[in-house]
Write a protein that holds these residues in place. Structure first.
Motif, PDB file in Angstrom:
ATOM      1  N   ILE A   1       0.748  -1.098   0.046  1.00 44.48           N
ATOM      2  CA  ILE A   1      -0.031  -0.285   0.151  1.00 44.48           C
ATOM      3  C   ILE A   1       0.876   1.398   0.019  1.00 44.48           C
ATOM      4  O   ILE A   1       0.404   2.522  -0.265  1.00 44.48           O
ATOM      5  CB  ILE A   1      -0.941  -0.064   1.196  1.00 44.48           C
TER       6      ILE A   1
ATOM      7  N   TRP B   1       0.240   3.961  -2.556  1.00 42.37           N
ATOM      8  CA  TRP B   1      -0.894   5.106  -2.430  1.00 42.37           C
ATOM      9  C   TRP B   1      -0.557   6.061  -1.433  1.00 42.37           C
ATOM     10  O   TRP B   1      -1.657   6.807  -0.821  1.00 42.37           O
ATOM     11  CB  TRP B   1      -2.100   4.298  -1.997  1.00 42.37           C
TER      12      TRP B   1
ATOM     13  N   PHE C   1      -5.589   8.868  -0.349  1.00 45.30           N
ATOM     14  CA  PHE C   1      -5.627   7.507  -0.517  1.00 45.30           C
ATOM     15  C   PHE C   1      -7.043   6.679  -0.625  1.00 45.30           C
ATOM     16  O   PHE C   1      -6.944   5.951  -1.541  1.00 45.30           O
ATOM     17  CB  PHE C   1      -5.545   7.160   1.069  1.00 45.30           C
ATOM     18  N   ARG C   2      -8.151   7.370  -0.368  1.00 49.38           N
ATOM     19  CA  ARG C   2      -9.363   6.886  -0.716  1.00 49.38           C
ATOM     20  C   ARG C   2      -9.581   7.023  -2.201  1.00 49.38           C
ATOM     21  O   ARG C   2     -10.248   6.188  -2.967  1.00 49.38           O
ATOM     22  CB  ARG C   2     -10.562   7.808   0.083  1.00 49.38           C
TER      23      ARG C   2
ATOM     24  N   HIS D   1      -7.234   6.948  -4.462  1.00 46.87           N
ATOM     25  CA  HIS D   1      -6.282   5.715  -5.146  1.00 46.87           C
ATOM     26  C   HIS D   1      -7.105   4.334  -5.110  1.00 46.87           C
ATOM     27  O   HIS D   1      -7.317   3.644  -5.913  1.00 46.87           O
ATOM     28  CB  HIS D   1      -5.067   5.851  -4.491  1.00 46.87           C
ATOM     29  N   LEU D   2      -7.723   4.309  -3.950  1.00 50.37           N
ATOM     30  CA  LEU D   2      -8.487   3.085  -3.823  1.00 50.37           C
ATOM     31  C   LEU D   2      -9.776   2.947  -4.978  1.00 50.37           C
ATOM     32  O   LEU D   2      -9.983   1.829  -5.222  1.00 50.37           O
ATOM     33  CB  LEU D   2      -9.064   2.783  -2.455  1.00 50.37           C
ATOM     34  N   GLU D   3     -10.338   4.134  -4.788  1.00 51.03           N
ATOM     35  CA  GLU D   3     -11.582   4.142  -5.938  1.00 51.03           C
ATOM     36  C   GLU D   3     -11.142   3.980  -7.211  1.00 51.03           C
ATOM     37  O   GLU D   3     -12.050   3.275  -8.103  1.00 51.03           O
ATOM     38  CB  GLU D   3     -12.166   5.385  -5.562  1.00 51.03           C
TER      39      GLU D   3
ATOM     40  N   PHE E   1      -8.324   2.289  -8.550  1.00 54.92           N
ATOM     41  CA  PHE E   1      -7.464   1.199  -8.715  1.00 54.92           C
ATOM     42  C   PHE E   1      -8.306   0.178  -9.299  1.00 54.92           C
ATOM     43  O   PHE E   1      -9.629  -0.048  -9.027  1.00 54.92           O
ATOM     44  CB  PHE E   1      -6.690   0.808  -7.409  1.00 54.92           C
TER      45      PHE E   1
ATOM     46  N   TRP F   1      -9.152  -3.457  -9.301  1.00 60.45           N
ATOM     47  CA  TRP F   1      -9.091  -4.643  -8.376  1.00 60.45           C
ATOM     48  C   TRP F   1      -9.133  -5.674  -8.801  1.00 60.45           C
ATOM     49  O   TRP F   1      -8.723  -6.783  -8.186  1.00 60.45           O
ATOM     50  CB  TRP F   1     -10.069  -4.361  -7.137  1.00 60.45           C
TER      51      TRP F   1
ATOM     52  N   TYR G   1      -5.875  -0.431   6.388  1.00 59.15           N
ATOM     53  CA  TYR G   1      -5.683  -1.836   5.881  1.00 59.15           C
ATOM     54  C   TYR G   1      -7.230  -2.394   5.643  1.00 59.15           C
ATOM     55  O   TYR G   1      -7.348  -2.930   4.974  1.00 59.15           O
ATOM     56  CB  TYR G   1      -5.198  -2.524   6.977  1.00 59.15           C
TER      57      TYR G   1
ATOM     58  N   VAL H   1      -8.694  -1.140   2.484  1.00 58.55           N
ATOM     59  CA  VAL H   1      -7.980  -1.889   1.469  1.00 58.55           C
ATOM     60  C   VAL H   1      -8.730  -3.124   1.207  1.00 58.55           C
ATOM     61  O   VAL H   1      -9.273  -3.761   0.140  1.00 58.55           O
ATOM     62  CB  VAL H   1      -6.760  -1.743   1.604  1.00 58.55           C
TER      63      VAL H   1
ATOM     64  N   HIS I   1     -12.343  -3.162  -0.228  1.00 53.70           N
ATOM     65  CA  HIS I   1     -12.139  -3.137  -1.752  1.00 53.70           C
ATOM     66  C   HIS I   1     -11.663  -4.765  -2.360  1.00 53.70           C
ATOM     67  O   HIS I   1     -12.182  -5.131  -3.373  1.00 53.70           O
ATOM     68  CB  HIS I   1     -11.168  -2.011  -2.391  1.00 53.70           C
TER      69      HIS I   1
END
Length: 168
Positions: free
Chosen positions: A32, A35, A47-48, A50-52, A54, A56, A79, A82, A85
């Motif tokens: 991680i 990010w 961070f959020r 990047h997760l949205e 990405f 997956w 964590y 993550v 997701h």
């Protein structure tokens, strides 16, 4: 000439091969730090985002070890986010190394193992494997079998090491 008899095949000996139980699915690590700002600072909004954004799907049906390769201080919620997701695609995710992941995969599998067929039976846990079976899996299996098995051995039928024998 005397007929050759396979005494192992004719015995009550039950063989457990953890390799046969090895769950399908790639084992993957997710770092991680990619990010984090400069790899060490977690800025929640970025961070959020990047997760949205990405993809997956690269983790579809995989077992994933989530970690941070830098010395960043990562809060537990990061964590968890993550993993939320990952849960859409992966079979399992954990915080830790690939070795810790494998141990947890086997821990869950062994805890759900139906051992009723091993009641009062001699059991041999097959030793050699081509797949990465964590050493802790063997300990967990022995702990699960000990209350029910007549005896527990490790190795092959022709050269096993006795580990446990129920007292009469």
């Amino acid at each position: 000439m005397d007929e050759i008899v396979n005494r192992v095949a004719n015995s009550k000996l039950q063989v457990i091969d953890l390799e046969e139980m090895y769950p399908d699915g790639a084992r993957m690590a997710l770092d991680i730090s990619q990010w984090l700002y400069e790899g060490i600072i977690l800025r929640e909004k970025e961070f959020r985002t990047h997760l949205e954004t990405f993809d997956w799907s690269v983790f579809r049906n995989a077992y994933v070890a989530i970690h941070c390769s830098t010395d960043a201080i990562v809060p537990a919620w990061a964590y968890m986010l993550v993993s939320v997701h990952l849960n859409r695609e992966s079979q399992m995710s954990v915080v830790g190394s690939l070795e810790e992941l494998e141990t947890l995969v086997f821990s869950e599998m062994i805890s759900n193992l139906d051992i009723t067929s091993y009641q009062d039976m001699p059991v041999i846990v097959k030793g050699c494997a081509n797949k990465p079976i964590p050493e802790n899996a063997y300990l967990l299996l022995a702990r699960k079998l000990q209350p029910v098995a007549k005896s527990i051995m490790y190795g092959e039928a022709c050269s096993s090491v006795p580990l446990y024998k129920k007292k009469k």
